[in-house]
Motif scaffolding. Structure first.
Motif, PDB file in Angstrom:
ATOM      1  N   LYS A 155      -0.876   4.944  10.257  1.00 55.29           N
ATOM      2  CA  LYS A 155      -0.986   5.382   8.876  1.00 55.29           C
ATOM      3  C   LYS A 155      -1.745   4.010   8.131  1.00 55.29           C
ATOM      4  O   LYS A 155      -1.659   2.863   8.658  1.00 55.29           O
ATOM      5  CB  LYS A 155       0.486   5.419   8.307  1.00 55.29           C
ATOM      6  CG  LYS A 155       1.511   6.294   9.020  1.00 55.29           C
ATOM      7  CD  LYS A 155       0.842   7.688   9.002  1.00 55.29           C
ATOM      8  CE  LYS A 155       1.774   8.694   9.624  1.00 55.29           C
ATOM      9  NZ  LYS A 155       0.952  10.135   9.800  1.00 55.29           N
ATOM     10  N   PHE A 183      -1.239   3.554   5.038  1.00 59.09           N
ATOM     11  CA  PHE A 183      -0.140   3.210   3.834  1.00 59.09           C
ATOM     12  C   PHE A 183       1.170   2.390   4.612  1.00 59.09           C
ATOM     13  O   PHE A 183       1.293   2.579   5.911  1.00 59.09           O
ATOM     14  CB  PHE A 183       0.324   4.195   3.009  1.00 59.09           C
ATOM     15  CG  PHE A 183       0.933   5.582   3.993  1.00 59.09           C
ATOM     16  CD1 PHE A 183       2.152   5.291   4.497  1.00 59.09           C
ATOM     17  CD2 PHE A 183       0.220   6.700   4.445  1.00 59.09           C
ATOM     18  CE1 PHE A 183       2.750   6.297   5.324  1.00 59.09           C
ATOM     19  CE2 PHE A 183       0.722   7.682   4.848  1.00 59.09           C
ATOM     20  CZ  PHE A 183       2.267   7.460   5.434  1.00 59.09           C
ATOM     21  N   ASP A 184       1.562   1.643   3.864  1.00 58.06           N
ATOM     22  CA  ASP A 184       2.961   1.004   4.078  1.00 58.06           C
ATOM     23  C   ASP A 184       4.132   1.885   3.946  1.00 58.06           C
ATOM     24  O   ASP A 184       4.950   1.941   4.943  1.00 58.06           O
ATOM     25  CB  ASP A 184       3.010  -0.399   3.358  1.00 58.06           C
ATOM     26  CG  ASP A 184       2.271  -1.381   3.618  1.00 58.06           C
ATOM     27  OD1 ASP A 184       1.863  -1.798   4.557  1.00 58.06           O
ATOM     28  OD2 ASP A 184       1.774  -2.006   2.578  1.00 58.06           O
ATOM     29  N   ASP A 244       4.874   6.179   2.154  1.00 59.33           N
ATOM     30  CA  ASP A 244       4.216   7.152   1.457  1.00 59.33           C
ATOM     31  C   ASP A 244       5.625   7.693   0.587  1.00 59.33           C
ATOM     32  O   ASP A 244       6.639   7.845   0.998  1.00 59.33           O
ATOM     33  CB  ASP A 244       3.664   8.125   2.238  1.00 59.33           C
ATOM     34  CG  ASP A 244       3.120   9.315   1.488  1.00 59.33           C
ATOM     35  OD1 ASP A 244       1.945   9.115   1.444  1.00 59.33           O
ATOM     36  OD2 ASP A 244       3.795  10.466   1.065  1.00 59.33           O
ATOM     37  N   SER A 283       0.803  -1.439  -0.131  1.00 62.40           N
ATOM     38  CA  SER A 283      -0.183   0.087  -0.051  1.00 62.40           C
ATOM     39  C   SER A 283       0.796   1.111   0.103  1.00 62.40           C
ATOM     40  O   SER A 283       1.857   1.339   0.810  1.00 62.40           O
ATOM     41  CB  SER A 283      -0.954   0.070   1.288  1.00 62.40           C
ATOM     42  OG  SER A 283      -1.620  -1.158   1.247  1.00 62.40           O
ATOM     43  N   VAL A 284       0.711   1.850  -0.986  1.00 63.57           N
ATOM     44  CA  VAL A 284       1.378   3.334  -1.142  1.00 63.57           C
ATOM     45  C   VAL A 284       0.731   4.287  -1.181  1.00 63.57           C
ATOM     46  O   VAL A 284      -0.321   4.616  -1.980  1.00 63.57           O
ATOM     47  CB  VAL A 284       2.327   3.074  -2.440  1.00 63.57           C
ATOM     48  CG1 VAL A 284       3.316   4.261  -2.700  1.00 63.57           C
ATOM     49  CG2 VAL A 284       3.045   1.766  -2.548  1.00 63.57           C
ATOM     50  N   GLY A 285       1.092   5.434  -0.600  1.00 70.25           N
ATOM     51  CA  GLY A 285       0.364   6.784  -0.573  1.00 70.25           C
ATOM     52  C   GLY A 285       1.170   7.905  -1.271  1.00 70.25           C
ATOM     53  O   GLY A 285       2.313   7.863  -1.216  1.00 70.25           O
ATOM     54  N   TRP A 307      -2.340   2.097  -4.856  1.00 74.40           N
ATOM     55  CA  TRP A 307      -1.989   3.491  -4.321  1.00 74.40           C
ATOM     56  C   TRP A 307      -3.336   4.108  -3.560  1.00 74.40           C
ATOM     57  O   TRP A 307      -4.477   3.794  -3.902  1.00 74.40           O
ATOM     58  CB  TRP A 307      -1.670   4.215  -5.576  1.00 74.40           C
ATOM     59  CG  TRP A 307      -0.497   3.860  -6.444  1.00 74.40           C
ATOM     60  CD1 TRP A 307      -0.260   3.027  -7.182  1.00 74.40           C
ATOM     61  CD2 TRP A 307       0.750   4.594  -6.350  1.00 74.40           C
ATOM     62  NE1 TRP A 307       1.145   2.738  -7.741  1.00 74.40           N
ATOM     63  CE2 TRP A 307       1.667   3.991  -7.062  1.00 74.40           C
ATOM     64  CE3 TRP A 307       1.267   5.807  -5.441  1.00 74.40           C
ATOM     65  CZ2 TRP A 307       2.985   4.185  -7.052  1.00 74.40           C
ATOM     66  CZ3 TRP A 307       2.680   5.997  -5.521  1.00 74.40           C
ATOM     67  CH2 TRP A 307       3.188   5.088  -6.324  1.00 74.40           C
ATOM     68  N   GLN A 308      -3.009   5.202  -2.916  1.00 76.37           N
ATOM     69  CA  GLN A 308      -4.094   5.817  -2.096  1.00 76.37           C
ATOM     70  C   GLN A 308      -3.650   7.163  -1.866  1.00 76.37           C
ATOM     71  O   GLN A 308      -2.350   7.651  -2.016  1.00 76.37           O
ATOM     72  CB  GLN A 308      -4.253   5.215  -0.683  1.00 76.37           C
ATOM     73  CG  GLN A 308      -3.054   5.370   0.221  1.00 76.37           C
ATOM     74  CD  GLN A 308      -3.236   4.315   1.380  1.00 76.37           C
ATOM     75  OE1 GLN A 308      -3.453   4.931   2.500  1.00 76.37           O
ATOM     76  NE2 GLN A 308      -3.345   3.011   1.315  1.00 76.37           N
TER      77      GLN A 308
END
Length: 285
Positions: free
Chosen positions: A111, A113-114, A116, A53-55, A97-98
């Motif tokens: 968080k 996300f994993d 960012d 998970s990427v922000g 993506w987020q």
């Protein structure tokens, strides 16, 4: 009864053949077999099992991303993210993506996300609230303007002191504006770089301080007659962009290990050559 000296010898021989006697204070990011094993995909401490998970913020700017679409793998930060994910064992489809606003990425607290990735500079102050990977890009700050402005021909930092300059809030660009240029007028502060660009177009300010690659994009794509005045002198320790992770994240050494591997094998340099450039930006004295 066995003497203490004999026990010491026996322990020494035992430790020579057992990994269990290895020191417990191995440095962070150690690439020993046990550390490498901890970074296999099935052992990663992920927010969503099986998903990286990427922000990042929206809009996602060139040259860091392309077409405001982080998932297309184009642009420097998108490409680096997918390269890191691959090093950690993820397929492209497993990277999700987020949207995470810039300032929210390194604010205190849990968080979603994993990691960012959003041109966020590593700093000791931010480390109080979040973790950082090792740096994936060494940053230089630059001043941009438009042709014909009062600072278009500036050759030194001193020639910028009388100008009305602006930068995005919460960024190291703002810190460089304040501490390196030390303008006589109070700096203009903007929530986004887009707002700073609009202010420059409206002649409300004389110039903007941004990182160099963003400066290239602004002058080429967002401004008519855009011009890079020059790079500011490097001050102190080299500024670097790093991946942001939740404070105390078990992923931090694994992401750092992946970044270091990409640096060592030349991938980061290749991607910088492909997506970023340092041509046409003189040094300001």
């Amino acid at each position: 009864m066995i003497s203490r000296s004999v026990v010491a010898v026996l322990v020494a021989f035992a430790c020579a053949g057992l990994a269990a006697c290895a020191p417990e204070d191995e440095p962070a990011g150690s690439t020993t077999p046990s550390a490498a094993d901890a970074c296999t995909k099935d052992k990663l401490a992920l927010k969503v099992p099986g998903t990286f998970s990427v922000g990042t913020d929206k809009p996602a700017y060139e040259p860091w991303f392309s077409g405001d679409d982080p998932s297309n793998g184009k642009g420097y930060e998108s490409a680096v993210t997918y390269a890191v994910a691959e090093k950690l064992g993820f397929q492209r489809a497993e990277v999700k993506w987020q949207t995470v606003p810039f300032n929210a990425a390194f604010a205190p607290g849990p968080k979603k996300f994993d990691v960012d990735v959003n041109q966020i500079s590593i700093s000791e102050d931010r480390r109080k609230a979040v973790d950082f990977s090792t740096g994936y890009y060494d940053v230089r700050q630059t001043v941009i303007t438009t042709a014909g402005s009062k600072i278009a021909g500036a050759k030194s930092v001193a020639e910028l002191a009388d100008a009305k300059l602006g930068a995005q809030v919460g960024t190291t660009s703002y810190v460089a504006l304040r501490d390196v240029i030390k303008p006589k007028q109070s700096p203009a502060v903007f929530d986004t770089n887009d707002l700073a660009v609009q202010a420059l177009k409206n002649k409300q300010i004389d110039g903007i301080v941004v990182d160099l690659p963003t400066g290239f994009y602004m002058t080429a794509a967002q401004l008519d007659g855009g011009k890079i005045v020059g790079q500011l002198p490097a001050a102190g320790q080299t500024e670097q962009f790093g991946f942001v992770l939740e404070k105390g994240s078990e992923l931090t050494p694994c992401v750092s290990q992946a970044v270091d591997a990409l640096k060592a094998d030349g991938t980061l340099a290749k991607l910088q050559q492909q997506y970023l450039t340092a041509e046409g930006a003189p040094e300001l004295s």
